[in-house]
Write a protein that holds these residues in place. Sequence first.
Motif, PDB file in Angstrom:
ATOM      1  N   ALA A 289      33.472  31.038  44.106  1.00 35.15           N
ATOM      2  CA  ALA A 289      33.647  31.487  45.485  1.00 35.15           C
ATOM      3  C   ALA A 289      33.498  30.338  46.463  1.00 35.15           C
ATOM      4  CB  ALA A 289      32.639  32.590  45.810  1.00 35.15           C
ATOM      5  N   LYS A 290      32.712  29.328  46.071  1.00 38.22           N
ATOM      6  CA  LYS A 290      32.412  28.226  46.975  1.00 38.22           C
ATOM      7  C   LYS A 290      33.208  26.960  46.685  1.00 38.22           C
ATOM      8  CE  LYS A 290      29.322  30.527  49.240  1.00 38.22           C
ATOM      9  NZ  LYS A 290      29.557  30.887  50.656  1.00 38.22           N
ATOM     10  N   ASP A 291      33.787  26.860  45.492  1.00 38.97           N
ATOM     11  CA  ASP A 291      34.460  25.622  45.085  1.00 38.97           C
ATOM     12  C   ASP A 291      35.867  25.977  44.588  1.00 38.97           C
ATOM     13  OD1 ASP A 291      35.314  23.214  43.940  1.00 38.97           O
ATOM     14  OD2 ASP A 291      33.285  22.705  43.252  1.00 38.97           O
ATOM     15  N   ASP A 292      36.874  25.672  45.410  1.00 37.97           N
ATOM     16  CA  ASP A 292      38.245  26.075  45.053  1.00 37.97           C
ATOM     17  C   ASP A 292      38.870  25.179  43.990  1.00 37.97           C
ATOM     18  OD1 ASP A 292      38.804  23.772  46.487  1.00 37.97           O
ATOM     19  OD2 ASP A 292      39.879  24.791  48.105  1.00 37.97           O
ATOM     20  N   ARG A 293      38.135  24.178  43.510  1.00 41.44           N
ATOM     21  CA  ARG A 293      38.629  23.378  42.388  1.00 41.44           C
ATOM     22  C   ARG A 293      38.555  24.166  41.078  1.00 41.44           C
ATOM     23  NH1 ARG A 293      34.849  18.189  42.871  1.00 41.44           N
ATOM     24  NH2 ARG A 293      33.348  19.918  43.032  1.00 41.44           N
ATOM     25  N   ILE A 294      37.715  25.183  41.034  1.00 44.18           N
ATOM     26  CA  ILE A 294      37.538  25.973  39.821  1.00 44.18           C
ATOM     27  C   ILE A 294      38.719  26.930  39.674  1.00 44.18           C
ATOM     28  CG2 ILE A 294      36.080  27.678  38.652  1.00 44.18           C
ATOM     29  CD1 ILE A 294      33.688  26.437  40.141  1.00 44.18           C
TER      30      ILE A 294
ATOM     31  N   GLU B 147      35.745  35.182  49.874  1.00 40.09           N
ATOM     32  CA  GLU B 147      36.010  33.810  49.430  1.00 40.09           C
ATOM     33  C   GLU B 147      36.660  33.794  48.048  1.00 40.09           C
ATOM     34  OE1 GLU B 147      31.948  32.551  51.471  1.00 40.09           O
ATOM     35  OE2 GLU B 147      32.767  34.529  50.957  1.00 40.09           O
ATOM     36  N   LEU B 148      36.208  34.689  47.171  1.00 42.02           N
ATOM     37  CA  LEU B 148      36.828  34.768  45.850  1.00 42.02           C
ATOM     38  C   LEU B 148      38.288  35.179  45.965  1.00 42.02           C
ATOM     39  CD1 LEU B 148      33.901  36.465  43.911  1.00 42.02           C
ATOM     40  CD2 LEU B 148      34.891  34.252  43.341  1.00 42.02           C
ATOM     41  N   ASN B 149      38.573  36.153  46.799  1.00 42.77           N
ATOM     42  CA  ASN B 149      39.957  36.593  46.978  1.00 42.77           C
ATOM     43  C   ASN B 149      40.813  35.517  47.633  1.00 42.77           C
ATOM     44  OD1 ASN B 149      39.976  39.136  45.757  1.00 42.77           O
ATOM     45  ND2 ASN B 149      39.157  40.145  47.572  1.00 42.77           N
ATOM     46  N   ALA B 150      40.191  34.636  48.413  1.00 45.03           N
ATOM     47  CA  ALA B 150      40.940  33.532  49.012  1.00 45.03           C
ATOM     48  C   ALA B 150      41.217  32.434  47.988  1.00 45.03           C
ATOM     49  CB  ALA B 150      40.169  32.964  50.206  1.00 45.03           C
ATOM     50  N   ASN B 151      40.217  32.105  47.164  1.00 41.90           N
ATOM     51  CA  ASN B 151      40.384  31.037  46.169  1.00 41.90           C
ATOM     52  C   ASN B 151      41.192  31.497  44.959  1.00 41.90           C
ATOM     53  OD1 ASN B 151      38.850  29.363  47.782  1.00 41.90           O
ATOM     54  ND2 ASN B 151      36.968  29.593  46.593  1.00 41.90           N
ATOM     55  N   LYS B 152      41.055  32.755  44.592  1.00 43.69           N
ATOM     56  CA  LYS B 152      41.785  33.370  43.482  1.00 43.69           C
ATOM     57  C   LYS B 152      41.649  32.642  42.138  1.00 43.69           C
ATOM     58  CE  LYS B 152      45.265  36.044  45.985  1.00 43.69           C
ATOM     59  NZ  LYS B 152      44.543  36.018  47.267  1.00 43.69           N
TER      60      LYS B 152
ATOM     61  N   GLY C 150      42.610  38.314  42.552  1.00 45.35           N
ATOM     62  CA  GLY C 150      43.142  37.199  41.770  1.00 45.35           C
ATOM     63  C   GLY C 150      43.421  37.617  40.340  1.00 45.35           C
ATOM     64  N   PRO C 151      43.873  36.690  39.494  1.00 48.39           N
ATOM     65  CA  PRO C 151      44.072  36.995  38.076  1.00 48.39           C
ATOM     66  C   PRO C 151      42.752  37.453  37.438  1.00 48.39           C
ATOM     67  CG  PRO C 151      45.055  34.877  38.651  1.00 48.39           C
ATOM     68  CD  PRO C 151      44.234  35.287  39.821  1.00 48.39           C
ATOM     69  N   LYS C 152      42.789  38.524  36.659  1.00 50.48           N
ATOM     70  CA  LYS C 152      41.539  39.094  36.162  1.00 50.48           C
ATOM     71  C   LYS C 152      41.766  39.798  34.835  1.00 50.48           C
ATOM     72  CE  LYS C 152      42.500  43.120  39.079  1.00 50.48           C
ATOM     73  NZ  LYS C 152      42.095  43.891  40.266  1.00 50.48           N
ATOM     74  N   ARG C 153      40.688  39.953  34.128  1.00 51.94           N
ATOM     75  CA  ARG C 153      40.684  40.720  32.877  1.00 51.94           C
ATOM     76  C   ARG C 153      39.249  41.144  32.633  1.00 51.94           C
ATOM     77  NH1 ARG C 153      43.963  40.217  27.638  1.00 51.94           N
ATOM     78  NH2 ARG C 153      42.546  40.640  25.896  1.00 51.94           N
ATOM     79  N   VAL C 154      39.031  42.409  32.277  1.00 55.48           N
ATOM     80  CA  VAL C 154      37.690  42.898  31.968  1.00 55.48           C
ATOM     81  C   VAL C 154      37.721  43.580  30.611  1.00 55.48           C
ATOM     82  CG1 VAL C 154      38.038  45.080  33.206  1.00 55.48           C
ATOM     83  CG2 VAL C 154      35.719  44.250  32.805  1.00 55.48           C
ATOM     84  N   GLU C 155      36.709  43.288  29.792  1.00 50.61           N
ATOM     85  CA  GLU C 155      36.593  43.873  28.469  1.00 50.61           C
ATOM     86  C   GLU C 155      35.185  44.440  28.306  1.00 50.61           C
ATOM     87  OE1 GLU C 155      37.773  41.374  25.266  1.00 50.61           O
ATOM     88  OE2 GLU C 155      39.614  40.684  26.240  1.00 50.61           O
ATOM     89  N   PHE C 156      35.098  45.696  27.870  1.00 50.56           N
ATOM     90  CA  PHE C 156      33.808  46.334  27.625  1.00 50.56           C
ATOM     91  C   PHE C 156      33.666  46.650  26.142  1.00 50.56           C
ATOM     92  CE2 PHE C 156      34.556  47.328  32.088  1.00 50.56           C
ATOM     93  CZ  PHE C 156      33.318  47.047  32.654  1.00 50.56           C
TER      94      PHE C 156
END
Length: 528
Positions: free
Chosen positions: A152-157, A236-241, A269-275
């Motif tokens: 959320a804080k570093d858009d290089r990630i 911020e997460l939605n902005a950096n995606k 942003g691109p996402k995937r969740v596994e339970f």
Amino acid sequence: MRGRLVRVAVAALAVLGLAFAVPTGGPASALGFDAKLQVIPVEGGVSLEALVLRPWGSGPHPLVVFISPWSMDWTQNTLPAVTLANKGYTVVSYVTRGFKNSGGEVGVASPTDVRDTSTVIDWSLANTASDATRIGVYGLSYGAGMGILAAAKDDRIKAVTALSGWYDLPASFARDGVRSASAGKLLHDSGRAGGRLSAETDLRLRQVVDPALSDADYADLVAWAEVRSPKTYLAELNANKPAILIEQAWGETAFPPGPMLDFYNAYRGPKRVEFRPGDHATPEIPALMGLPTGVLDPVYRWLDAYVAGTDRSITTEPDLQYTPRPVARGTERYTDTTSAFGTPKRYRLTENALTTSTATGPAWSRSIATDTDSAVSGGQAMVTGTLQTFLLEPSPIDVSALDRAVAAVWSAEPTWTATTRIRGAAALHLPYTPSAARGTLVAYLLDIDHLGKARIIGYAPHAWANAAPGRPRAADFAFQPTAYDLDPGHRLSVVVDGKDTLFVDANQPGSGVTLTSAGGAHLDLPVK
């Protein structure tokens, strides 16, 4: 000096052993790598210990920063670190501030802790042949939440793989205003054993389990936890995606699955969740020990797709996947929560049973004492749920023998013709009249087998405060989402009592409630 030499030797042995044992499944495995323990300077004159794996070849190489779990160091992550290094990634696996051989004090994913991740990235780019445009983060438990916060804080990630992490820390510390004794005690005790808690961290984690905590202090605890929640930084997460992979257990006692599904729905942003079945970090532990469980395979594929750019196949697959409980069930794959979960099937609570009949039955009421625990319990954090899941060990609960003076019980008839596929979050509405101004109830959803033994499907607490004793109220129990198969011949049961060792209750000696049908007592069970 001697201690450092020992750790260097341990690192070398661990890396060498795994380098030959771990299959990497691709031509990049021919690259090889060098391994070395490093000390990375960060904010406040603190140094962090890190295991650095540098692939052979000129680079630049994709970079993955590993963030250590709570109270642990880099050794827990050796297998995935070696696997990625053999695939051509630079891996910098660091120990978070305040734990083990890293300096400083534990701040529980404080802003300073989060800045440490960016500083480790700075160091990695300056001291290894890594590509500044291809950076990922891997974390398990504490490292998972830290990784999402850092993104959320570093858009290089560009990508995060978050295993058994959290999204909403206040929701982990309390459910419906009932604080989680299991989460607070687990974090406090293990944090003191494996690290150096700051004075504020020590205070806040003790507050989670303090039975005499004031409303004002609870508000301060929530504010402290919100700063440490990815939910707070959703914009911020939605902005950096960054591309975010989440792996979570259905039976989480530390970081429940509901908030992670909220994150899945809210993140753009691109996402995937596994339970998967299990409790906190238990699906990952066998994989980290080298067993071929498949839990780490999505991690490698996710990083290959969104960091290295070598294999994009995972991006074409459904991004919501789960394995139902209890065990030995096939994986189900969906593209959204609407298709993944069921629609509510209503069961009425009659005087003696659960029924799907819409016929109006006679009014009923029953009283239970809330100052005494019944034999029904959510169990021991990280132990009971794991045994139930992997060993098919039912809870030692004989529902027929429960003391009806401290537990109210309703059971449905067995369904013999088909499996009842519970998918989603159940909800229980139950009118009651308390004898005290403050108190707690806990509801349980049980699977009772042919022998009358019960396994926990889910549990949910309810608390009230500043109530008028003797005046009717209603409890709306919100269970955590799950995927559970109630097999033919088994039956559903609801139990309500006043205490559970997993929660900090507010019940006073001699207190009780009268449960009634007034206003319509019912269970809404999501069924596919």
